[in-house]
Scaffold this motif. Sequence first.
Motif, PDB file in Angstrom:
ATOM      1  N   VAL A 177       1.035  -1.295  -0.032  1.00 56.72           N
ATOM      2  CA  VAL A 177      -0.049  -0.023  -0.116  1.00 56.72           C
ATOM      3  C   VAL A 177       0.790   1.362  -0.126  1.00 56.72           C
ATOM      4  O   VAL A 177       1.901   1.125   0.632  1.00 56.72           O
ATOM      5  CB  VAL A 177      -0.874   0.119   1.250  1.00 56.72           C
ATOM      6  CG1 VAL A 177      -1.749   1.408   1.373  1.00 56.72           C
ATOM      7  CG2 VAL A 177      -1.885  -1.163   1.474  1.00 56.72           C
ATOM      8  N   CYS A 178       0.633   2.167  -1.021  1.00 49.75           N
ATOM      9  CA  CYS A 178       1.324   3.491  -0.952  1.00 49.75           C
ATOM     10  C   CYS A 178       0.505   4.472  -0.661  1.00 49.75           C
ATOM     11  O   CYS A 178      -0.632   4.749  -1.208  1.00 49.75           O
ATOM     12  CB  CYS A 178       2.106   3.709  -2.229  1.00 49.75           C
ATOM     13  SG  CYS A 178       3.491   2.771  -2.410  1.00 49.75           S
ATOM     14  N   LEU A 179       0.795   5.320   0.218  1.00 52.31           N
ATOM     15  CA  LEU A 179       0.096   6.567   0.538  1.00 52.31           C
ATOM     16  C   LEU A 179       1.041   7.633   0.862  1.00 52.31           C
ATOM     17  O   LEU A 179       2.163   7.549   1.302  1.00 52.31           O
ATOM     18  CB  LEU A 179      -0.529   6.523   2.175  1.00 52.31           C
ATOM     19  CG  LEU A 179      -1.639   5.278   1.980  1.00 52.31           C
ATOM     20  CD1 LEU A 179      -2.324   5.239   3.396  1.00 52.31           C
ATOM     21  CD2 LEU A 179      -2.858   5.548   1.064  1.00 52.31           C
ATOM     22  N   PRO A 180       0.714   9.009   0.693  1.00 51.54           N
ATOM     23  CA  PRO A 180       1.311  10.037   0.675  1.00 51.54           C
ATOM     24  C   PRO A 180       1.962  10.551   2.303  1.00 51.54           C
ATOM     25  O   PRO A 180       1.295  10.190   3.107  1.00 51.54           O
ATOM     26  CB  PRO A 180       0.540  11.312   0.295  1.00 51.54           C
ATOM     27  CG  PRO A 180      -0.722  10.886   0.560  1.00 51.54           C
ATOM     28  CD  PRO A 180      -0.765   9.283   0.428  1.00 51.54           C
ATOM     29  N   ASP A 181       3.056  11.112   2.332  1.00 54.72           N
ATOM     30  CA  ASP A 181       3.655  11.527   3.602  1.00 54.72           C
ATOM     31  C   ASP A 181       2.848  12.242   4.505  1.00 54.72           C
ATOM     32  O   ASP A 181       2.989  12.263   5.818  1.00 54.72           O
ATOM     33  CB  ASP A 181       5.120  11.993   3.496  1.00 54.72           C
ATOM     34  CG  ASP A 181       6.099  11.274   2.897  1.00 54.72           C
ATOM     35  OD1 ASP A 181       5.633   9.912   3.240  1.00 54.72           O
ATOM     36  OD2 ASP A 181       7.064  11.421   2.381  1.00 54.72           O
ATOM     37  N   SER A 182       1.944  13.052   3.920  1.00 52.54           N
ATOM     38  CA  SER A 182       1.191  13.857   4.320  1.00 52.54           C
ATOM     39  C   SER A 182       0.172  13.231   5.443  1.00 52.54           C
ATOM     40  O   SER A 182      -0.169  13.747   6.435  1.00 52.54           O
ATOM     41  CB  SER A 182       0.223  14.675   3.579  1.00 52.54           C
ATOM     42  OG  SER A 182      -0.577  14.034   2.703  1.00 52.54           O
ATOM     43  N   VAL A 183      -0.197  11.766   4.982  1.00 53.19           N
ATOM     44  CA  VAL A 183      -1.120  11.023   5.920  1.00 53.19           C
ATOM     45  C   VAL A 183      -0.240  10.363   6.867  1.00 53.19           C
ATOM     46  O   VAL A 183      -0.679  10.231   8.011  1.00 53.19           O
ATOM     47  CB  VAL A 183      -1.854  10.277   5.076  1.00 53.19           C
ATOM     48  CG1 VAL A 183      -2.608   9.016   5.851  1.00 53.19           C
ATOM     49  CG2 VAL A 183      -2.656  11.179   4.184  1.00 53.19           C
ATOM     50  N   LEU A 184       0.784   9.742   6.398  1.00 55.93           N
ATOM     51  CA  LEU A 184       1.778   8.735   7.137  1.00 55.93           C
ATOM     52  C   LEU A 184       2.500   9.416   8.314  1.00 55.93           C
ATOM     53  O   LEU A 184       2.752   8.947   9.538  1.00 55.93           O
ATOM     54  CB  LEU A 184       2.653   7.952   6.387  1.00 55.93           C
ATOM     55  CG  LEU A 184       2.060   7.203   5.444  1.00 55.93           C
ATOM     56  CD1 LEU A 184       2.972   6.457   4.516  1.00 55.93           C
ATOM     57  CD2 LEU A 184       1.014   6.250   6.049  1.00 55.93           C
ATOM     58  N   ALA A 185       3.121  10.778   7.962  1.00 52.52           N
ATOM     59  CA  ALA A 185       3.941  11.435   8.953  1.00 52.52           C
ATOM     60  C   ALA A 185       3.305  11.946  10.159  1.00 52.52           C
ATOM     61  O   ALA A 185       4.148  11.311  11.250  1.00 52.52           O
ATOM     62  CB  ALA A 185       4.475  12.552   8.230  1.00 52.52           C
ATOM     63  N   PRO A 186       2.150  12.219  10.607  1.00 53.28           N
ATOM     64  CA  PRO A 186       1.604  12.574  11.761  1.00 53.28           C
ATOM     65  C   PRO A 186       1.685  11.325  12.643  1.00 53.28           C
ATOM     66  O   PRO A 186       2.255  11.304  13.886  1.00 53.28           O
ATOM     67  CB  PRO A 186       0.111  13.278  11.477  1.00 53.28           C
ATOM     68  CG  PRO A 186       0.505  13.592  10.201  1.00 53.28           C
ATOM     69  CD  PRO A 186       1.229  12.597   9.595  1.00 53.28           C
ATOM     70  N   ASP A 187       1.236  10.196  12.226  1.00 55.68           N
ATOM     71  CA  ASP A 187       1.158   8.873  12.895  1.00 55.68           C
ATOM     72  C   ASP A 187       2.365   8.306  13.219  1.00 55.68           C
ATOM     73  O   ASP A 187       2.795   7.730  14.418  1.00 55.68           O
ATOM     74  CB  ASP A 187       0.007   7.999  12.138  1.00 55.68           C
ATOM     75  CG  ASP A 187      -1.430   8.388  12.495  1.00 55.68           C
ATOM     76  OD1 ASP A 187      -1.964   8.047  11.558  1.00 55.68           O
ATOM     77  OD2 ASP A 187      -1.668   9.005  13.523  1.00 55.68           O
ATOM     78  N   ALA A 188       3.407   8.579  12.169  1.00 56.17           N
ATOM     79  CA  ALA A 188       4.621   7.813  12.271  1.00 56.17           C
ATOM     80  C   ALA A 188       5.399   8.421  13.412  1.00 56.17           C
ATOM     81  O   ALA A 188       6.090   7.829  14.110  1.00 56.17           O
ATOM     82  CB  ALA A 188       5.428   8.067  11.098  1.00 56.17           C
ATOM     83  N   ARG A 189       5.258   9.616  13.694  1.00 56.48           N
ATOM     84  CA  ARG A 189       6.016  10.380  14.708  1.00 56.48           C
ATOM     85  C   ARG A 189       5.436   9.889  16.053  1.00 56.48           C
ATOM     86  O   ARG A 189       6.205   9.914  17.097  1.00 56.48           O
ATOM     87  CB  ARG A 189       5.675  11.729  14.643  1.00 56.48           C
ATOM     88  CG  ARG A 189       6.599  12.664  13.889  1.00 56.48           C
ATOM     89  CD  ARG A 189       6.415  13.997  13.896  1.00 56.48           C
ATOM     90  NE  ARG A 189       5.216  14.512  13.836  1.00 56.48           N
ATOM     91  CZ  ARG A 189       4.736  15.170  12.765  1.00 56.48           C
ATOM     92  NH1 ARG A 189       5.307  15.270  11.661  1.00 56.48           N
ATOM     93  NH2 ARG A 189       3.350  15.847  12.776  1.00 56.48           N
TER      94      ARG A 189
END
Length: 215
Positions: A122-134
């Motif tokens: 699955v590929c999603l933009p960093d704008s979605v992944l970054a907040p949760d990734a932190r």
Amino acid sequence: MNVLIVDDHALIREGIAMMVRSIRPEAGVWLANTASAGLEIARSQSIDYAFLDLQLPDASGFDALQSMKRRNEMMSVVVVSAQEDRPTVLRALEMGASAFVPKSANSDEIRTVVQNLFDGKVCLPDSVLAPDARASTGAARSLPNEAQWNLTERQKEVLALLVLGLSNKMIARRLDIVESTVKIHVSAILREMKVATRTQALLEVARRGVSLPTF
């Protein structure tokens, strides 16, 4: 394999089509520049993957997404959009999209999305992944994929179909099991992944780059 590309910009349509053909030369590729034309192709052909623009001249891309998934839940829909804000991406995922490609992506990034899609990722933009990734710990993010979640082979199949946006009823039909068993598997999967919703599960799969079974 049949791939449908719905976008009113010829450059986008042809660019994605070229990448699909270079990765899977045997794929049948269908092109449409309006939602109505795309839906007609989806009705008349057995489409496995669809790339769908959200800004179409004759209809809302969200309406087209909903119609496509209603027609064929097994179709993996990749939303392609100039809008890549978190609410837009999450809305697309909640409506059944299994990936999201911002139009700001360069050709190498789009090619990676296409390749990963065919590989069950699955590929999603960093704008979605970054907040949760932190919010994730570095230790958890450094684990190899196979050590992240303790899922059975059946649960991996259920997760793969869940990521495609299938309902419990359709997952049960696809795996030839009863719906109550699917519900048990879904609950166990979400608990193991430490998430509360299907959309959060999809985000976690994308964040960790996990490969899932393909159908």
